[in-house]
Design an enzyme around this catalytic site. Structure first.
Site, PDB file in Angstrom:
ATOM      1  N   ASP A 205      13.032  -1.493   4.915  1.00 20.10           N
ATOM      2  CA  ASP A 205      14.031  -1.313   3.865  1.00 20.10           C
ATOM      3  C   ASP A 205      14.617   0.089   3.983  1.00 20.10           C
ATOM      4  O   ASP A 205      14.249   0.842   4.885  1.00 20.10           O
ATOM      5  CB  ASP A 205      13.409  -1.521   2.476  1.00 20.10           C
ATOM      6  CG  ASP A 205      12.406  -0.431   2.115  1.00 20.10           C
ATOM      7  OD1 ASP A 205      12.123   0.445   2.962  1.00 20.10           O
ATOM      8  OD2 ASP A 205      11.898  -0.450   0.989  1.00 20.10           O
ATOM      9  N   ASP A 207      15.142   3.493   1.538  1.00 21.81           N
ATOM     10  CA  ASP A 207      14.748   4.061   0.250  1.00 21.81           C
ATOM     11  C   ASP A 207      15.606   5.267  -0.102  1.00 21.81           C
ATOM     12  O   ASP A 207      15.833   6.140   0.731  1.00 21.81           O
ATOM     13  CB  ASP A 207      13.279   4.506   0.305  1.00 21.81           C
ATOM     14  CG  ASP A 207      12.358   3.398   0.773  1.00 21.81           C
ATOM     15  OD1 ASP A 207      12.117   2.473  -0.010  1.00 21.81           O
ATOM     16  OD2 ASP A 207      11.891   3.459   1.936  1.00 21.81           O
ATOM     17  N   ASP A 300      15.981   0.296  -1.874  1.00 22.34           N
ATOM     18  CA  ASP A 300      15.322   0.770  -3.086  1.00 22.34           C
ATOM     19  C   ASP A 300      16.045   2.011  -3.587  1.00 22.34           C
ATOM     20  O   ASP A 300      16.231   2.966  -2.827  1.00 22.34           O
ATOM     21  CB  ASP A 300      13.855   1.157  -2.814  1.00 22.34           C
ATOM     22  CG  ASP A 300      12.970  -0.048  -2.595  1.00 22.34           C
ATOM     23  OD1 ASP A 300      13.352  -1.154  -3.006  1.00 22.34           O
ATOM     24  OD2 ASP A 300      11.878   0.126  -2.018  1.00 22.34           O
TER      25      ASP A 300
HETATM   26  P1  ATP Z   1       9.084   0.987   5.883  1.00 18.05           P
HETATM   27  O1  ATP Z   1       9.678   1.477   7.135  1.00 18.05           O
HETATM   28  O2  ATP Z   1       8.239  -0.224   6.072  1.00 18.05           O
HETATM   29  O3  ATP Z   1      10.065   0.827   4.782  1.00 18.05           O
HETATM   30  P2  ATP Z   1       8.091   3.150   4.277  1.00 18.05           P
HETATM   31  O4  ATP Z   1       7.133   4.237   4.535  1.00 18.05           O
HETATM   32  O5  ATP Z   1       9.494   3.557   3.984  1.00 18.05           O
HETATM   33  O6  ATP Z   1       8.029   2.136   5.473  1.00 18.05           O
HETATM   34  P3  ATP Z   1       8.106   1.833   1.695  1.00 18.05           P
HETATM   35  O7  ATP Z   1       7.290   0.675   1.238  1.00 18.05           O
HETATM   36  O8  ATP Z   1       9.557   1.621   1.755  1.00 18.05           O
HETATM   37  O9  ATP Z   1       7.486   2.297   3.092  1.00 18.05           O
HETATM   38  O10 ATP Z   1       7.774   3.013   0.722  1.00 18.05           O
HETATM   39  C1  ATP Z   1       8.153   4.350   0.927  1.00 18.05           C
HETATM   40  C2  ATP Z   1       7.253   5.255   0.132  1.00 18.05           C
HETATM   41  O11 ATP Z   1       7.568   5.136  -1.234  1.00 18.05           O
HETATM   42  C3  ATP Z   1       5.792   4.837   0.265  1.00 18.05           C
HETATM   43  O12 ATP Z   1       5.128   5.683   1.157  1.00 18.05           O
HETATM   44  C4  ATP Z   1       5.220   4.966  -1.118  1.00 18.05           C
HETATM   45  O13 ATP Z   1       4.529   6.166  -1.249  1.00 18.05           O
HETATM   46  C5  ATP Z   1       6.406   4.980  -2.010  1.00 18.05           C
HETATM   47  N1  ATP Z   1       6.547   3.734  -2.759  1.00 18.05           N
HETATM   48  C6  ATP Z   1       6.836   2.521  -2.277  1.00 18.05           C
HETATM   49  N2  ATP Z   1       6.931   1.614  -3.233  1.00 18.05           N
HETATM   50  C7  ATP Z   1       6.714   2.282  -4.384  1.00 18.05           C
HETATM   51  C8  ATP Z   1       6.695   1.920  -5.739  1.00 18.05           C
HETATM   52  N3  ATP Z   1       6.929   0.680  -6.118  1.00 18.05           N
HETATM   53  N4  ATP Z   1       6.433   2.873  -6.648  1.00 18.05           N
HETATM   54  C9  ATP Z   1       6.217   4.130  -6.268  1.00 18.05           C
HETATM   55  N5  ATP Z   1       6.232   4.545  -5.002  1.00 18.05           N
HETATM   56  C10 ATP Z   1       6.468   3.640  -4.076  1.00 18.05           C
HETATM   57 MN    MN Z   2      10.773   0.823  -0.188  1.00 17.64          MN
HETATM   58 MN    MN Z   3      10.926   2.102   3.272  1.00 13.50          MN
END
Ligand code: ATP
Ligand code: MN
Ligand code: MN
Length: 376
Positions: A205, A207, A300
């Site tokens: 995703d 963020d 997100d």
């Molecule tokens: P990916 O490449 O799979 O997206 P990512 O490290 O960006 O990997 P995410 O699940 O998008 O993973 O989350 C990013 C960061 O945001 C995570 O490391 C976590 O600490 C934080 N996070 C994710 N979801 C939530 C949530 N619902 N509430 C608070 N913090 C969150």
């Molecule tokens: Mn995310």
């Molecule tokens: Mn992410």
């Protein structure tokens, strides 16, 4: 267990927040195997083994060399008996029979498949598995199931969402978010967080963190963004969650719990012409052959009051293992409580404020780690 080891002058701490972990992983064969086990233990709610293999994998990711014999791991933190056993199998046989068994396990395969659908978590997957369902087709055809709005979107855009988001697609999404936010509030700060901020070239995703310096204007922002995207027909799905944040609440250690900021989990329609992959010829061929000229991308959006921006940025940049260890370190080494909103000193009984991530590291007595060094 928690002994710190010196390797060629490099200290290997048991805390990921004291290790510089870039994307260069010399031990991917081992860490991939461990992460499959972690996933399986997560599915089976075996918290202890989940932690054990998760911490070991994370530790191996920071090593500046490839482990070729079990001896190489002597004195490293988190190398318990179970972990050593699997390591030995992989180093000696080239593979682990235990990992292979997990990959062939019907329960693991089904839960992995079901949770790959946006909106489907462990509970739902478990329920479907116990009903005897094994494939997504079987789920889709089952008349007795009531899917949530989120799961319906998950199935509808499944193929797009399962293919990972490229950096170019993340940049295109960033353009869309910035254009819209800045149209409303030119002073707003829009920051790419998550894996892409850590330098990853692909993600599941995109963020974003949004804040507005010096005011409380951010409260209406997300509503206006959503209204604009609706009229532009860019929103394929969204779930807006209002803020439940209270200034006086003490930080919580749970990494997996949602934070209390206002946020929006969305699926954005990103047109392929907006994505600059650096190969214009190829995208032209695409446009002629395909009728669908867009891709569904998970986005997100998190909105924070300005005073809490640094904490939210540190929390949303990840990785998850890095966040876990950062909080564990704050609790056990500093008697402080850290989460996505604040840092609380339990000895002094005060909240410690921070204008940027550097100040949070400094409050914790930690050397600053750049986002790309947090790939623990
Ligand atoms: P990916 O490449 O799979 O997206 P990512 O490290 O960006 O990997 P995410 O699940 O998008 O993973 O989350 C990013 C960061 O945001 C995570 O490391 C976590 O600490 C934080 N996070 C994710 N979801 C939530 C949530 N619902 N509430 C608070 N913090 C969150
Ligand atoms: Mn995310
Ligand atoms: Mn992410």
């Amino acid at each position: 267990h928690s002994a710190t080891r010196d390797i060629g002058g490099i200290r290997i701490s048991p805390y990921a927040c004291q290790r510089r972990t870039t994307l260069k992983n010399y031990n991917q064969k081992l860490t991939d195997a461990f992460e499959i086990l972690v996933e399986n233990y997560e599915f089976n709610e075996n918290k202890e083994f989940c932690l054990a293999f998760g911490r070991a994998a994370s530790m191996l990711k920071c090593l500046p060399f490839t482990v070729v014999q079990v001896n190489d791991t002597e004195g490293l933190p988190w190398m318990g008996e179970q972990v050593k056993e699997i390591t030995e199998d992989i180093l000696e046989e080239g593979e682990s029979s235990k990992v292979k068994a997990v990959l062939n396990d019907e329960n693991y395969r089904s839960i992995k498949l079901f949770t790959s659908v946006f909106g489907v978590g462990l509970k739902t997957s478990d329920k479907w598995y116990k009903m005897g369902l094994r494939t997504l087709e079987e789920v889709k055809c089952n008349k007795n199931l009531t899917l949530t709005r989120m799961q319906k979107a998950g199935f509808l855009y499944y193929d797009d969402l399962i293919s990972s988001v490229s950096k170019a697609e993340a940049d295109a999404a960033t353009q869309i978010v910035q254009d819209t936010v800045w149209k409303i509030l030119p002073d707003a700060v829009v920051t790419l967080t998550g894996g892409f901020r850590r330098g990853k070239q692909a993600g599941h995703d995109v963020d974003f963190l949004i804040t507005v310096p010096g005011s409380r204007q951010e409260e209406e922002l997300l509503h206006t963004v959503i209204d604009i995207w609706k009229t532009q027909e860019l929103l394929l799905y969204y779930d807006l969650i209002e803020s439940t944040f209270e200034n006086t609440k003490l930080p919580s250690r749970k990494v997996d719990a949602l934070d209390h900021f206002q946020k929006c989990f969305a699926i954005l329609k990103v047109h392929k012409e907006r994505v600059n992959e650096g190969s214009a010829v190829q995208s032209k061929v695409f446009a002629e052959e395909e009728t669908k000229d867009w891709k569904a991308i998970r986005v997100d959006l998190v909105v924070t009051p300005f005073q809490h921006y640094a904490f939210a940025l540190l929390g949303w940049t990840g990785s998850r293992q890095f966040e876990r260890d950062l909080r564990r370190y704050a609790t056990h080494e500093k008697k402080m409580m850290l989460d996505n909103h604040a840092l609380y000193d339990k000895t002094k009984k005060i909240f410690l404020s921070a204008a940027n991530e550097e100040e949070i590291f400094s409050h914790l007595g930690l050397d600053y780690l750049e986002p790309w060094e947090r790939n623990a």
